[in-house]
Design a protein around this motif. Structure first.
Motif, PDB file in Angstrom:
ATOM      1  N   SER A  26       0.838  -1.203   0.000  1.00 47.43           N
ATOM      2  CA  SER A  26       0.000   0.000   0.000  1.00 47.43           C
ATOM      3  C   SER A  26       0.870   1.249   0.000  1.00 47.43           C
ATOM      4  CB  SER A  26      -0.928   0.014   1.226  1.00 47.43           C
ATOM      5  OG  SER A  26      -0.181  -0.060   2.433  1.00 47.43           O
ATOM      6  N   ARG A  27       0.313   2.310  -0.551  1.00 53.53           N
ATOM      7  CA  ARG A  27       0.982   3.622  -0.571  1.00 53.53           C
ATOM      8  C   ARG A  27      -0.018   4.667  -0.124  1.00 53.53           C
ATOM      9  NH1 ARG A  27       5.756   3.488  -3.552  1.00 53.53           N
ATOM     10  NH2 ARG A  27       6.059   1.564  -4.774  1.00 53.53           N
ATOM     11  N   PHE A  28       0.429   5.579   0.728  1.00 54.19           N
ATOM     12  CA  PHE A  28      -0.452   6.633   1.204  1.00 54.19           C
ATOM     13  C   PHE A  28       0.373   7.800   1.715  1.00 54.19           C
ATOM     14  CE2 PHE A  28       0.558   3.860   4.683  1.00 54.19           C
ATOM     15  CZ  PHE A  28       0.663   4.665   5.799  1.00 54.19           C
ATOM     16  N   GLU A  29      -0.294   8.940   1.937  1.00 53.14           N
ATOM     17  CA  GLU A  29       0.364  10.146   2.437  1.00 53.14           C
ATOM     18  C   GLU A  29      -0.332  10.609   3.706  1.00 53.14           C
ATOM     19  OE1 GLU A  29       1.046  13.247  -0.362  1.00 53.14           O
ATOM     20  OE2 GLU A  29       1.489  11.881  -2.019  1.00 53.14           O
ATOM     21  N   SER A  30       0.464  11.177   4.598  1.00 54.78           N
ATOM     22  CA  SER A  30      -0.083  11.699   5.854  1.00 54.78           C
ATOM     23  C   SER A  30       0.869  12.734   6.427  1.00 54.78           C
ATOM     24  CB  SER A  30      -0.301  10.563   6.870  1.00 54.78           C
ATOM     25  OG  SER A  30      -0.792  11.059   8.101  1.00 54.78           O
ATOM     26  N   GLY A  31       0.358  13.926   6.690  1.00 51.80           N
ATOM     27  CA  GLY A  31       1.159  14.974   7.314  1.00 51.80           C
ATOM     28  C   GLY A  31       2.394  15.366   6.529  1.00 51.80           C
ATOM     29  N   GLY A  32       2.322  15.347   5.194  1.00 51.08           N
ATOM     30  CA  GLY A  32       3.472  15.706   4.380  1.00 51.08           C
ATOM     31  C   GLY A  32       4.474  14.589   4.178  1.00 51.08           C
ATOM     32  N   TRP A  33       4.178  13.414   4.716  1.00 51.16           N
ATOM     33  CA  TRP A  33       5.047  12.241   4.547  1.00 51.16           C
ATOM     34  C   TRP A  33       4.430  11.302   3.522  1.00 51.16           C
ATOM     35  CZ3 TRP A  33       9.356  10.426   7.665  1.00 51.16           C
ATOM     36  CH2 TRP A  33       9.807  11.374   8.595  1.00 51.16           C
ATOM     37  N   LYS A  34       5.266  10.630   2.768  1.00 49.95           N
ATOM     38  CA  LYS A  34       4.835   9.572   1.870  1.00 49.95           C
ATOM     39  C   LYS A  34       5.234   8.226   2.486  1.00 49.95           C
ATOM     40  CE  LYS A  34       5.068  12.190  -2.444  1.00 49.95           C
ATOM     41  NZ  LYS A  34       5.654  12.266  -3.813  1.00 49.95           N
ATOM     42  N   TYR A  35       4.270   7.312   2.544  1.00 55.73           N
ATOM     43  CA  TYR A  35       4.497   6.027   3.192  1.00 55.73           C
ATOM     44  C   TYR A  35       4.249   4.879   2.219  1.00 55.73           C
ATOM     45  CZ  TYR A  35       4.281   8.489   7.688  1.00 55.73           C
ATOM     46  OH  TYR A  35       4.506   9.328   8.740  1.00 55.73           O
ATOM     47  N   THR A  36       4.957   3.791   2.451  1.00 55.82           N
ATOM     48  CA  THR A  36       4.663   2.514   1.797  1.00 55.82           C
ATOM     49  C   THR A  36       4.561   1.449   2.885  1.00 55.82           C
ATOM     50  OG1 THR A  36       7.009   1.968   1.476  1.00 55.82           O
ATOM     51  CG2 THR A  36       5.891   3.138  -0.309  1.00 55.82           C
ATOM     52  N   GLY A  37       3.615   0.563   2.707  1.00 55.57           N
ATOM     53  CA  GLY A  37       3.451  -0.539   3.652  1.00 55.57           C
ATOM     54  C   GLY A  37       3.525  -1.867   2.914  1.00 55.57           C
ATOM     55  N   THR A  38       4.386  -2.749   3.370  1.00 53.85           N
ATOM     56  CA  THR A  38       4.533  -4.076   2.766  1.00 53.85           C
ATOM     57  C   THR A  38       4.339  -5.119   3.855  1.00 53.85           C
ATOM     58  OG1 THR A  38       6.141  -3.200   1.179  1.00 53.85           O
ATOM     59  CG2 THR A  38       6.047  -5.595   1.442  1.00 53.85           C
ATOM     60  N   VAL A  39       3.349  -5.993   3.677  1.00 62.20           N
ATOM     61  CA  VAL A  39       3.038  -6.971   4.721  1.00 62.20           C
ATOM     62  C   VAL A  39       2.824  -8.352   4.100  1.00 62.20           C
ATOM     63  CG1 VAL A  39       1.970  -5.235   6.204  1.00 62.20           C
ATOM     64  CG2 VAL A  39       0.563  -6.508   4.588  1.00 62.20           C
ATOM     65  N   SER A  40       2.985  -9.368   4.916  1.00 62.08           N
ATOM     66  CA  SER A  40       2.715 -10.731   4.458  1.00 62.08           C
ATOM     67  C   SER A  40       2.276 -11.589   5.633  1.00 62.08           C
ATOM     68  CB  SER A  40       3.949 -11.342   3.790  1.00 62.08           C
ATOM     69  OG  SER A  40       4.982 -11.566   4.734  1.00 62.08           O
ATOM     70  N   LEU A  41       1.461 -12.580   5.311  1.00 65.57           N
ATOM     71  CA  LEU A  41       1.010 -13.571   6.282  1.00 65.57           C
ATOM     72  C   LEU A  41       1.334 -14.943   5.705  1.00 65.57           C
ATOM     73  CD1 LEU A  41      -0.615 -14.569   8.759  1.00 65.57           C
ATOM     74  CD2 LEU A  41      -2.692 -14.337   7.364  1.00 65.57           C
ATOM     75  N   GLU A  42       2.135 -15.715   6.434  1.00 65.47           N
ATOM     76  CA  GLU A  42       2.490 -17.073   6.015  1.00 65.47           C
ATOM     77  C   GLU A  42       1.849 -18.047   7.002  1.00 65.47           C
ATOM     78  OE1 GLU A  42       6.727 -17.557   5.360  1.00 65.47           O
ATOM     79  OE2 GLU A  42       6.919 -15.401   5.013  1.00 65.47           O
ATOM     80  N   PRO A  43       0.622 -18.454   6.742  1.00 69.56           N
ATOM     81  CA  PRO A  43      -0.103 -19.297   7.721  1.00 69.56           C
ATOM     82  C   PRO A  43       0.568 -20.635   7.989  1.00 69.56           C
ATOM     83  CG  PRO A  43      -1.304 -19.124   5.642  1.00 69.56           C
ATOM     84  CD  PRO A  43      -0.204 -18.133   5.578  1.00 69.56           C
ATOM     85  N   ALA A  44       1.247 -21.209   6.987  1.00 68.95           N
ATOM     86  CA  ALA A  44       1.885 -22.514   7.192  1.00 68.95           C
ATOM     87  C   ALA A  44       2.958 -22.450   8.270  1.00 68.95           C
ATOM     88  CB  ALA A  44       2.496 -23.011   5.876  1.00 68.95           C
ATOM     89  N   HIS A  45       3.596 -21.287   8.396  1.00 71.21           N
ATOM     90  CA  HIS A  45       4.643 -21.106   9.413  1.00 71.21           C
ATOM     91  C   HIS A  45       4.181 -20.185  10.540  1.00 71.21           C
ATOM     92  CE1 HIS A  45       7.354 -23.098   6.632  1.00 71.21           C
ATOM     93  NE2 HIS A  45       7.002 -22.245   5.686  1.00 71.21           N
TER      94      HIS A  45
END
Length: 370
Positions: A165-184
């Protein structure tokens, strides 16, 4: 609506199996990815960054902005709304149902499997401890071993769930990278933010990385809890170092002229300016003995969003002729402006009637290149 004739053995078995699978899947809250990510964040926020990670004012300020604005914005990203626990656990539930053993929940079973990967025989003993089977019964022991084999196959069918995901808040640019590995039972979170620094030509940055393992928690509203395996918070402020070598002939406040040699070092960190200035004076005047003086000043001040600096020079060491030393012992001041990492300005010392101009090495290089 499906109507079952419960008088037939097959229909009764289907109803039992349906109830069995549904009961296993209702423990965790959907969407699965968002639930795991937010639980990991909440666990981390109970303590937050270490003292070493918040070692200066810049890091403290950046963490306050990330925790106060960046992370709340990240929590609301629609890209996190992925995955259903019911669908995720289907391979595991199928393995359990096929074993014809007592009910055991997926996270409970995967936790036992993880603990016994290098000791397969212990898997059956822990199933017995959990009340799933009787380890003294040969048939049930064999069912436990079969369950382990089926589970190994089921884990290969459990695909990771990922989101960016990419978004902006308070003059900052953010990226969020997440993952869920249910097997582990692993969840990973990486949030990165940056904000341009107009004056220094650099950027403020923050990086938060989390890795956690998921456990069942029937008392939690989400049905899970997270054990953090690793966490790092890294931050950088608006950083710029400026230097200048000053060589000039200037008028002295007490009369006459002096050759002035100085070395200026400025350190800009966000809105704070620190540094050091060393100056040497040599004055030859008719009928007067040679006058010399040396002083070392510490610099402390600030810089605003427009790049305008105001800095005080405090003497920490002085030497030389008494008439010069007395004035060198007084505070001076520095003003200037920095735009896109290029700075210049003025130095004022009580010992001099004239001000000193300064420009950092980068600005001089730019002038030569024109």
């Amino acid at each position: 609506m499906i109507h079952l004739n419960l008088k037939t053995p097959a229909a009764a078995l289907c109803l039992v199996l349906l109830f069995f699978l549904t009961s296993l899947s209702q423990a965790q809250t959907d969407p699965a990815l968002k639930t795991a990510v937010l639980e990991a964040l909440d666990t981390y926020l109970e303590t937050g960054p270490t003292q070493d990670e918040l070692s200066d004012g810049s890091a403290i300020a950046n963490w306050a902005l990330l925790s106060g604005a960046g992370l709340p914005g990240f929590r609301n990203q629609r890209e996190l709304e992925r995955g259903s626990w019911k669908k995720i656990w289907l391979p595991v539930e199928g393995a359990v149902a096929g074993s014809r053993l007592s009910t055991i929940r997926p996270l409970q079973l995967l936790s036992i499997f993880e603990q016994t990967q290098n000791k397969p025989d212990r898997f059956v003993r822990l199933l017995g401890k959990a009340g799933v089977l009787d380890p003294k019964d040969n048939k049930q022991r064999e069912k436990g071993k079969a369950l382990r084999t089926a589970l190994q196959s089921a884990l290969t069918k459990m695909e990771p769930i990922r989101s960016n995901s990419r978004f902006e808040s308070g003059g900052w640019k953010y990226t969020g990278t997440v993952s869920l590995e249910p097997a582990h039972r692993l969840v990973r979170v990486a949030v990165r933010g940056s904000q341009p620094c107009v004056a220094t030509g650099t950027a403020r940055t923050v990086n938060l990385n989390l890795k956690g393992r998921i456990y069942e928690d029937l008392k939690s509203p989400t049905g899970i809890k997270i054990q953090l395996l690793d966490s790092t918070f890294e931050s950088a402020g608006c950083r710029l170092n400026l230097t200048d070598r000053i060589d000039a002939v200037k008028r002295l406040s007490g009369g006459g002229e002096a050759k002035v040699s100085g070395n200026l070092n400025l350190r800009i960190r966000d809105d704070a300016v620190t540094g050091r200035f060393q100056v040497d004076l040599v004055s030859k005047q008719v009928g007067v003995a040679l006058l010399t003086g040396r002083a070392v000043y510490t610099l402390r001040g600030g810089i605003n969003s427009a790049g305008e600096m105001k800095v005080v020079l405090t003497p920490v060491s002085t030497s030389g002729s008494p008439v010069l030393k007395k004035l060198l012992n007084k505070e001076g001041r520095l003003t200037g402006k920095v735009v896109n990492s290029v700075g210049k300005g003025t130095l004022v010392l009580p010992v001099l009637k004239d001000s000193l101009g300064w420009s950092d090495a980068k600005s001089r290089r730019n002038l030569k290149a024109r």
